[in-house]
Write a protein that holds these residues in place. Structure first.
Motif, PDB file in Angstrom:
ATOM      1  N   UNK A   1      21.787  64.277  30.822  1.00 62.27           N
ATOM      2  CA  UNK A   1      22.213  63.259  31.780  1.00 62.27           C
ATOM      3  C   UNK A   1      21.654  61.903  31.387  1.00 62.27           C
ATOM      4  N   UNK A   2      22.473  60.849  31.526  1.00 62.85           N
ATOM      5  CA  UNK A   2      21.986  59.496  31.268  1.00 62.85           C
ATOM      6  C   UNK A   2      22.445  58.602  32.415  1.00 62.85           C
ATOM      7  N   UNK A   3      21.538  57.809  33.020  1.00 61.22           N
ATOM      8  CA  UNK A   3      21.979  56.898  34.087  1.00 61.22           C
ATOM      9  C   UNK A   3      22.801  55.751  33.511  1.00 61.22           C
ATOM     10  N   UNK A   4      23.824  55.306  34.252  1.00 65.92           N
ATOM     11  CA  UNK A   4      24.613  54.161  33.804  1.00 65.92           C
ATOM     12  C   UNK A   4      23.929  52.863  34.242  1.00 65.92           C
ATOM     13  N   UNK A   5      24.466  51.738  33.723  1.00 69.19           N
ATOM     14  CA  UNK A   5      23.833  50.436  33.952  1.00 69.19           C
ATOM     15  C   UNK A   5      24.061  49.851  35.340  1.00 69.19           C
ATOM     16  N   UNK A   6      24.795  50.541  36.197  1.00 71.48           N
ATOM     17  CA  UNK A   6      25.015  50.073  37.578  1.00 71.48           C
ATOM     18  C   UNK A   6      23.828  50.496  38.435  1.00 71.48           C
TER      19      UNK A   6
ATOM     20  N   UNK B   1      36.965  46.620  49.641  1.00 71.67           N
ATOM     21  CA  UNK B   1      36.345  47.076  48.397  1.00 71.67           C
ATOM     22  C   UNK B   1      36.747  46.181  47.237  1.00 71.67           C
ATOM     23  N   UNK B   2      35.863  46.086  46.237  1.00 70.49           N
ATOM     24  CA  UNK B   2      36.127  45.380  44.982  1.00 70.49           C
ATOM     25  C   UNK B   2      35.940  46.377  43.843  1.00 70.49           C
ATOM     26  N   UNK B   3      36.580  46.094  42.709  1.00 70.97           N
ATOM     27  CA  UNK B   3      36.457  46.996  41.567  1.00 70.97           C
ATOM     28  C   UNK B   3      35.488  46.424  40.535  1.00 70.97           C
ATOM     29  N   UNK B   4      34.682  47.310  39.955  1.00 66.54           N
ATOM     30  CA  UNK B   4      33.710  46.941  38.925  1.00 66.54           C
ATOM     31  C   UNK B   4      33.882  47.875  37.741  1.00 66.54           C
ATOM     32  N   UNK B   5      33.358  47.436  36.580  1.00 65.57           N
ATOM     33  CA  UNK B   5      33.360  48.321  35.413  1.00 65.57           C
ATOM     34  C   UNK B   5      31.970  48.328  34.796  1.00 65.57           C
ATOM     35  N   UNK B   6      31.646  49.440  34.120  1.00 61.45           N
ATOM     36  CA  UNK B   6      30.355  49.544  33.439  1.00 61.45           C
ATOM     37  C   UNK B   6      30.529  50.486  32.243  1.00 61.45           C
ATOM     38  N   UNK B   7      29.718  50.272  31.219  1.00 63.09           N
ATOM     39  CA  UNK B   7      29.798  51.122  30.028  1.00 63.09           C
ATOM     40  C   UNK B   7      29.414  52.553  30.386  1.00 63.09           C
TER      41      UNK B   7
ATOM     42  N   UNK C   1      35.514  52.615  35.667  1.00 66.04           N
ATOM     43  CA  UNK C   1      35.805  51.645  36.721  1.00 66.04           C
ATOM     44  C   UNK C   1      35.615  52.333  38.068  1.00 66.04           C
ATOM     45  N   UNK C   2      35.054  51.602  39.043  1.00 66.25           N
ATOM     46  CA  UNK C   2      34.730  52.192  40.346  1.00 66.25           C
ATOM     47  C   UNK C   2      34.742  51.099  41.388  1.00 66.25           C
ATOM     48  N   UNK C   3      34.720  51.493  42.652  1.00 69.02           N
ATOM     49  CA  UNK C   3      34.755  50.489  43.720  1.00 69.02           C
ATOM     50  C   UNK C   3      33.404  50.407  44.424  1.00 69.02           C
ATOM     51  N   UNK C   4      33.131  49.220  44.936  1.00 72.77           N
ATOM     52  CA  UNK C   4      31.963  49.002  45.795  1.00 72.77           C
ATOM     53  C   UNK C   4      32.451  48.236  47.016  1.00 72.77           C
ATOM     54  N   UNK C   5      31.773  48.359  48.155  1.00 72.41           N
ATOM     55  CA  UNK C   5      32.213  47.639  49.348  1.00 72.41           C
ATOM     56  C   UNK C   5      32.298  46.132  49.087  1.00 72.41           C
ATOM     57  N   UNK C   6      33.346  45.494  49.602  1.00 73.29           N
ATOM     58  CA  UNK C   6      33.527  44.062  49.413  1.00 73.29           C
ATOM     59  C   UNK C   6      34.020  43.406  50.687  1.00 73.29           C
ATOM     60  N   UNK C   7      34.289  42.080  50.620  1.00 72.83           N
ATOM     61  CA  UNK C   7      34.684  41.325  51.813  1.00 72.83           C
ATOM     62  C   UNK C   7      35.974  41.845  52.434  1.00 72.83           C
ATOM     63  N   UNK C   8      36.870  42.363  51.623  1.00 74.66           N
ATOM     64  CA  UNK C   8      38.153  42.836  52.162  1.00 74.66           C
ATOM     65  C   UNK C   8      38.240  44.354  52.108  1.00 74.66           C
TER      66      UNK C   8
ATOM     67  N   UNK D   1      30.354  44.791  35.440  1.00 72.23           N
ATOM     68  CA  UNK D   1      31.178  43.584  35.497  1.00 72.23           C
ATOM     69  C   UNK D   1      32.138  43.708  36.666  1.00 72.23           C
ATOM     70  N   UNK D   2      32.340  42.583  37.383  1.00 81.64           N
ATOM     71  CA  UNK D   2      33.307  42.600  38.470  1.00 81.64           C
ATOM     72  C   UNK D   2      34.696  42.466  37.861  1.00 81.64           C
TER      73      UNK D   2
END
Lengths: 399, 343
Positions: free
Chosen positions: B286-291, B317-323, B308-315, B331-332
């Motif tokens: 197992x390796x933790x990701x950078x988020x 949810x917003x989408x973010x990406x991470x290696x 790519x995954x979502x996090x709670x946002x103003x409307x 990255x948003x």
């Protein structure tokens, strides 16, 4: 009686409004995954039993049934707007725990008030009316909530606020229209203040168990509770054994509630006529029949209806009737403590049954687990029937 | 109690009913007004225009199809943008979904059906032109949706629960559908669960978050006794086998060698308990990701290197990406979006 019934009806509309939309609020409104395996855990169940006992005892001290009930209803009412401020699962869990604490505090004093207000020979009917009104509220609540969401999409704040307004109205009806427990009911009038207070010590409350009829009833409720499989397991079994389609699953509790609602008054009256213990035991016989139907190889389309009707009938014959029987056994000045004691014993036994049933299901499968529960129920019912009730007050009907 | 006359008590009740009704009516009006406002576009929000959305890979390059959460007439509709310019104008299809996923020309849209009293939910299988191929009634509130890489199999998870006082017993139900044959497994709980070579029988088995390996095998989360497990499922044998503990919402990499999942990490606050991890299925490392924030989502793989995954946002949810290898930070990707699929 109708006043207390109205309080319960109004309060149940309020609380079921919240219950109905809570999953939607958590998942769709807050975007949470509510799979923390229950927001309130077993630890809380133990705490809630203590709260109920405390509520019962506090209410008896100086005959403050109404005051404790008002506090309990009030606590649950203020929890509704607090749900809006709690944005995370642990906080929501805390608010729900406070809400349930209010429910735990008020239950025994409320039942004591019902028993003190009704003439002894009509207590079964009085509790029947109360439980029918209570269940009506529980059925109306979800309707009200979804009506609001219909008018205002995502209007969870509106649901919670309206729920608070409804709950506040319930508290007000209680304050204004329900007489306190010392307003000249035949049971309480003779005991003057000073005597009442000294008689209602904690020791006296515990001493209730030395009374043969109280002990007998508590033991009976406890024994039968040990073999009472919790509602969610009954619905799960129905689904497993009969393949009830998923979209009907959420409607199963409505079937139980409908039968409970329709039968609560007639069975309460029957209990007044033929004896409360008889009807209480008979209710468990009905539950035994429901288990039998679930175990049988009959898979007709009428089976879910029959099981739910029997399940509702079981509640109608036991829930209010047990309290009517308790009112017979417990002297007026300790009424609330005694009722709390018996309810807690029953709740504890049912909780133990849930844990054991879940373990039995894992070990042996659902059918064998239910068979074991049915055998246990039969044994406990036979033991309960063999328990001779004490001499009892004069109006008690021989069993 | 103060002795009030019946008349006084009725007057007090009447006054209270008036005040409480006024409060209730005000909040109701406020809430319905707010609901209406969400149908008008917010200045500064992403541009959304009606236009075609297709689930077939386009010659012009890869596209992201997702649920648009930006306020306006196209809120909650499936929309698409070019994968290279996620901030560009969104093309809205008119099809509303709560959750969505698609692969190889097959889409699954979990949507609300507004009823007279209560909303119900259904899963709609969509063809490449977003036309309905089939639909299924759902027993609860939608949460996860997936399509197998071939586009043949579809899975979804819903939340069922809240029928006890104060509604605290939640469970999930996960269904798998073969769109070719119509074979429908309404609940993975009917599958045989195997742990350490033994058949597991428990009343509290729960499944969620299916991710498909091929048209026969999948991974998912199984929960029992308050613990979660990664299970490997076999649709023909109708079994699920426990692989590992403490894995939720697995998402299998395109090459089938790694799983990115949310892990409940001890010591984190109870309201934000998860971190994204990657599990190498060959080494089981197992390796933790950078988020570093708590992610409550089933990630999607943009390619073999990025999730790519979502996090709670103003409307919502917003989408973010991470290696996906643990390097770098998040990255948003875009705001006001949920349930993306790369096509």
């Amino acid at each position: 009686m109708l006043a207390l019934g109205s309080v319960s009806l109004i309060t149940d509309i309020s609380s079921e409004m919240v219950t109905a939309v809570l999953p939607l609020y958590l998942v769709a409104g807050l975007g949470l995954s509510p799979l923390g395996f229950g927001l309130l855990d077993g630890v809380y169940n133990g705490f809630s039993a203590l709260v109920r006992l405390a509520g019962g005892h506090l209410a008896d001290r100086g005959g403050r049934h109404k005051a404790v009930a008002v506090f309990g209803y009030g606590l649950s009412a203020v929890c509704k707007p607090l749900l809006l401020l709690a944005g995370s699962l642990p906080l929501i869990g805390a608010v729900l725990a406070a809400d349930r604490t209010g429910k735990g505090l008020r239950t025994a004093p409320r039942d004591a008030l019902i028993s003190l207000a009704a003439p002894p020979e009509a207590r079964g009917r009085a509790f029947g009316i109360h439980r029918a009104m209570d269940t009506t509220g529980a059925l109306l609540g979800p309707l009200a909530a979804f009506l609001i969401l219909h008018v205002a999409a995502d209007g969870y704040d509106a649901v919670f606020t309206v729920s608070f307004c409804v709950a506040a109205l319930g508290v007000l009806v209680l304050v204004l229209f329900v007489p306190g427990s010392r307003t000249g009911t035949p049971d309480t009038a003779p005991s003057p203040d000073g005597v009442g207070r000294s008689a209602v010590s904690l020791r006296a409350a515990v001493g209730l168990l030395r009374r043969r009829d109280v002990r007998g009833l508590a033991l009976c409720a406890l024994l039968l509770g040990l073999a009472t499989v919790s509602d969610s397991f009954v619905y799960l079994l129905l689904q497993h054994r009969l393949g009830v389609p998923d979209r009907w699953f959420a409607l199963l509790p409505l079937g139980t509630a409908a039968a409970f609602l329709l039968l609560a008054v007639p069975l309460g009256r029957l209990a007044d006529r033929v004896g409360r213990r008889k009807v209480f035991l008979g209710g468990h016989l009905v539950l035994f029949l429901a288990y039998g139907l679930l175990l049988s190889s009959w898979h007709g389309t009428a089976l879910p209806y029959a099981v739910l009707a029997l399940h509702g009938c079981f509640y109608a014959a036991t829930d209010g009737v047990l309290m009517a029987a308790a009112a017979e056994a417990v002297p007026a000045e300790l009424r609330s403590s005694g009722m709390a004691l018996i309810q807690t014993g029953q709740a504890f036994a049912r909780f133990a049954c849930s844990i054991a049933f879940g373990a039995a299901w894992s070990a042996w499968g659902d059918r064998t687990a239910l068979l074991a529960a049915a055998v246990l129920l039969a044994v406990c019912a036979a033991l309960s029937a063999a328990l001779r009730p004490g001499a009892g007050p004069p109006m008690s009907v021989p069993v | 109690m103060t002795p009030l006359t019946r008349r006084t008590r009725l007057l007090v009740l009447l006054a209270a009913v008036l005040v409480l009704s006024a409060v209730a009516a005000t909040t109701l009006l406020h809430a319905s007004d707010r609901a209406a406002r969400k149908d008008r576009a917010q200045p500064g929000g992403p541009r959304v225009t009606a236009g075609p959305v297709s689930l077939v890979p386009a010659a012009a390059g890869r596209r992201i199809v997702f649920r648009n959460l930006a306020w306006g007439p196209h809120r909650d509709e499936l929309t698409s943008v070019a994968a290279t310019t996620p901030g560009g104008t969104r093309s809205a299809s008119g099809v509303k979904c709560l959750r969505f996923y698609a692969a190889a020309g097959t889409g699954v849209c979990l949507q609300a059906v507004h009823g007279a009293v209560q909303d119900s939910y259904r899963a709609v299988v969509l063809d490449a032109q977003l036309h309905e191929h089939a639909h299924y009634a759902l027993p609860g509130i939608p949460t996860r949706a997936r399509v197998s890489p071939s586009g043949h199999l579809v899975a979804w998870t819903v939340f069922v629960g809240g029928d006890s006082y104060a509604g605290t017993d939640f469970s999930t139900r996960t269904a798998v559908l073969d769109t070719r044959t119509g074979r429908f497994d309404a609940s993975l709980e009917d599958f045989g669960a195997i742990r350490d070579g033994h058949r597991l029988r428990a009343a509290d088995l729960n499944f969620w978050g299916v991710t498909f390996a091929d048209d026969e095998h999948f991974y998912a989360t199984m929960a029992t006794g308050g613990k979660t497990f990664l299970v490997r499922g076999d649709l023909n044998a109708r079994t699920v086998t426990v692989v590992r503990a403490n894995v939720e919402c697995p998402s299998l990499s395109p090459d089938g060698t790694r799983i990115v999942f949310k892990k409940r990490v001890s010591g984190l606050p109870a309201d934000a308990p998860w971190r994204l991890y990657v599990l190498d299925l060959r080494t089981m490392r197992e390796t933790p990701l950078g988020e570093t924030r708590s992610v409550d989502d089933q990630v999607v793989w943009r390619d073999g290197r990025t999730v790519v995954y979502s996090l709670p946002g103003d409307y919502g949810a917003d989408l973010y990406s991470v290696a996906a290898d643990g390097s770098g930070g998040p990255h948003r990707l875009m705001g006001a979006a949920l349930s993306p699929a790369y096509l």
